[in-house]
Scaffold this motif. Sequence first.
Motif, mmCIF file in Angstrom:
data_model
loop_
_atom_site.group_PDB
_atom_site.id
_atom_site.type_symbol
_atom_site.label_atom_id
_atom_site.label_comp_id
_atom_site.label_asym_id
_atom_site.label_seq_id
_atom_site.Cartn_x
_atom_site.Cartn_y
_atom_site.Cartn_z
ATOM 1 N N ILE A 32 -3.562 11.648 -1.439
ATOM 2 C CA ILE A 32 -4.535 10.906 -0.771
ATOM 3 C C ILE A 32 -5.206 11.597 0.432
ATOM 4 N N ASP A 33 -6.591 11.877 0.280
ATOM 5 C CA ASP A 33 -6.979 12.525 1.301
ATOM 6 C C ASP A 33 -7.279 11.311 2.464
ATOM 7 N N THR A 34 -6.625 11.005 3.439
ATOM 8 C CA THR A 34 -6.506 10.177 4.440
ATOM 9 C C THR A 34 -7.765 9.966 5.312
ATOM 10 N N LEU A 35 -8.233 11.214 5.817
ATOM 11 C CA LEU A 35 -9.616 11.370 6.488
ATOM 12 C C LEU A 35 -10.735 10.964 5.548
ATOM 13 N N ARG A 36 -10.760 11.205 4.285
ATOM 14 C CA ARG A 36 -11.790 10.898 3.443
ATOM 15 C C ARG A 36 -11.904 9.246 3.273
ATOM 16 N N LYS A 37 -10.542 8.839 3.178
ATOM 17 C CA LYS A 37 -10.316 7.406 2.823
ATOM 18 C C LYS A 37 -10.818 6.627 4.241
ATOM 19 N N ILE A 38 -10.401 7.129 5.235
ATOM 20 C CA ILE A 38 -11.120 6.441 6.484
ATOM 21 C C ILE A 38 -12.567 6.408 6.629
ATOM 22 N N GLN A 39 -12.989 7.675 6.423
ATOM 23 C CA GLN A 39 -14.373 7.821 6.537
ATOM 24 C C GLN A 39 -15.328 6.824 5.409
ATOM 25 N N ASP A 40 -14.755 6.995 4.245
ATOM 26 C CA ASP A 40 -15.524 5.863 3.183
ATOM 27 C C ASP A 40 -15.436 4.435 3.433
ATOM 28 N N SER A 41 -14.342 4.014 4.315
ATOM 29 C CA SER A 41 -14.119 2.690 4.256
ATOM 30 C C SER A 41 -14.563 2.189 5.917
ATOM 31 N N GLY A 42 -14.452 3.315 6.901
ATOM 32 C CA GLY A 42 -15.025 2.946 8.230
ATOM 33 C C GLY A 42 -13.591 2.253 8.829
ATOM 34 N N THR A 43 -12.584 2.281 8.252
ATOM 35 C CA THR A 43 -11.441 1.432 8.917
ATOM 36 C C THR A 43 -10.046 2.435 9.012
ATOM 37 N N ILE A 44 -9.318 2.394 9.927
ATOM 38 C CA ILE A 44 -8.046 2.975 9.732
ATOM 39 C C ILE A 44 -6.947 1.830 9.863
ATOM 40 N N VAL A 45 -5.905 1.914 9.053
ATOM 41 C CA VAL A 45 -4.891 0.857 8.769
ATOM 42 C C VAL A 45 -3.701 1.358 9.506
ATOM 43 N N ILE A 46 -3.199 0.566 10.717
ATOM 44 C CA ILE A 46 -1.978 0.921 11.448
ATOM 45 C C ILE A 46 -1.010 -0.267 10.889
ATOM 46 N N GLY A 47 0.205 0.359 10.381
ATOM 47 C CA GLY A 47 1.453 -0.423 10.412
ATOM 48 C C GLY A 47 2.004 -0.777 11.822
ATOM 49 N N ASN A 48 2.304 -2.135 12.041
ATOM 50 C CA ASN A 48 2.903 -2.538 13.152
ATOM 51 C C ASN A 48 3.994 -3.347 12.844
ATOM 52 N N ARG A 49 4.817 -3.914 14.101
ATOM 53 C CA ARG A 49 5.948 -5.018 13.882
ATOM 54 C C ARG A 49 5.628 -5.881 14.877
ATOM 55 N N ASP A 50 6.241 -7.169 14.717
ATOM 56 C CA ASP A 50 5.853 -8.175 15.636
ATOM 57 C C ASP A 50 7.011 -8.479 16.745
ATOM 58 N N SER A 51 8.073 -7.604 16.826
ATOM 59 C CA SER A 51 9.238 -7.762 17.741
ATOM 60 C C SER A 51 9.935 -6.600 18.007
ATOM 61 N N SER A 52 9.279 -5.531 17.827
ATOM 62 C CA SER A 52 9.900 -4.324 18.136
ATOM 63 C C SER A 52 9.486 -3.952 19.646
ATOM 64 N N ILE A 53 10.252 -4.459 20.601
ATOM 65 C CA ILE A 53 9.710 -4.328 21.993
ATOM 66 C C ILE A 53 10.334 -3.235 22.749
ATOM 67 N N PRO A 54 9.836 -2.085 23.420
ATOM 68 C CA PRO A 54 8.280 -2.299 23.787
ATOM 69 C C PRO A 54 7.627 -1.348 22.925
ATOM 70 N N PHE A 55 7.884 -1.117 21.635
ATOM 71 C CA PHE A 55 7.194 -0.137 20.961
ATOM 72 C C PHE A 55 6.021 -0.721 20.365
ATOM 73 N N SER A 56 6.234 -1.903 19.558
ATOM 74 C CA SER A 56 5.086 -2.527 18.725
ATOM 75 C C SER A 56 5.582 -4.204 18.748
ATOM 76 N N TYR A 57 4.872 -4.908 19.262
ATOM 77 C CA TYR A 57 5.331 -6.360 19.282
ATOM 78 C C TYR A 57 4.160 -7.174 19.648
ATOM 79 N N LYS A 58 4.176 -8.409 19.199
ATOM 80 C CA LYS A 58 3.055 -9.157 19.525
ATOM 81 C C LYS A 58 3.685 -10.259 20.780
ATOM 82 N N PRO A 59 3.153 -10.025 22.016
ATOM 83 C CA PRO A 59 3.469 -10.813 23.084
ATOM 84 C C PRO A 59 3.675 -12.435 23.121
ATOM 85 N N THR A 60 2.713 -12.847 22.306
ATOM 86 C CA THR A 60 2.493 -14.236 22.236
ATOM 87 C C THR A 60 2.774 -14.920 20.624
ATOM 88 N N GLY A 61 3.184 -13.885 19.988
ATOM 89 C CA GLY A 61 3.596 -13.964 18.587
ATOM 90 C C GLY A 61 2.276 -14.160 17.773
#
Length: 306
Positions: A32-61
């Motif tokens: 998969i050519d990620t840069l081409r994929k991002i350019q074509d879609s105009g979107t970059i998709v980031i994987g996150n967590r909801d409780s991995s403090i303080p790396f990736s989390y949602k303060p209010t849930g």
Amino acid sequence: MTIRRPTLPALPALCAAFAALLMTVPASAQEIDTLRKIQDSGTIVIGNRDSSIPFSYKPTGSGEPVGFSNDICLKIVDAVKAKLGLPALRVQYMLLNSTNRIPLMQNGTVDLDCATTTNSVARQQQVAFAPSHFVTNITVAVKKDSGIQSLADLGGKTVATVAGSTSMQLLRGLRRSEKMDVQEVSGKDTADAFLLLANGRAQAYVLDDVQLAGLIATAPNPGDYRILKDVVLRQEPYGIMLRKNDPAFQAVVDQAVTQLMKSGEMEKLYARWFTQPIPPSNVNLNFPMTEAVREAYRNPNSKGVQ
């Protein structure tokens, strides 16, 4: 006797059949050519967590995630915008966990995993990693009144881990090598596994020291817990995860992360999340930078742990 030769399908039919066959090949096996994929879609998709403090989390849930790893990924997004000339590039978040993060990376669903994924030699067979942005110690958290002081005290106890994590693998290795009678129970994520310790279903919790510190600091009763700081099962590097065999995107990611380290900006991001009050309750983790982390920033690398 008349011999009838089998009739070959027409060329268009053959092409259609071949195309259908390609569609059955798992996406993880296709480049998969990620840069081409991002350019074509105009979107970059980031994987996150909801409780991995303080790396990736949602303060209010709810809402968008925040955290140290998330900030690093947003810097990578800035680099991708500049590379592609897309100032309006949209960021889309997708909640991942320890069991689905690699498959969803491989099949092109997400472009970056921005949380607490350990860079291991085994995982490098499936995915790639940016230079390590954190180095942690795998250790044990217990309740202060548990009487557990060492690894030997875990015999006969139930120990919590996160499903699909390296901590789970280490615990199983410990059971085999030390012949310890340890019962294992797993949570779907770090917060879920902490609840197993909090409600007494587990007497100990094996996880990265920094994540344990975050979970304890934000617990309703943080004084009830302690981390066995003298117990270190292994030291592990965290890295932003991306797809393998995509050198153009890898170069953008590596350059962005290395620049953060060389410019000193990474240390500022670290201070923001580890030595200052963080949302939602303005708790200060008081987790100063270790020498292992400083060395990772002095000499950026993406070496995986065995």
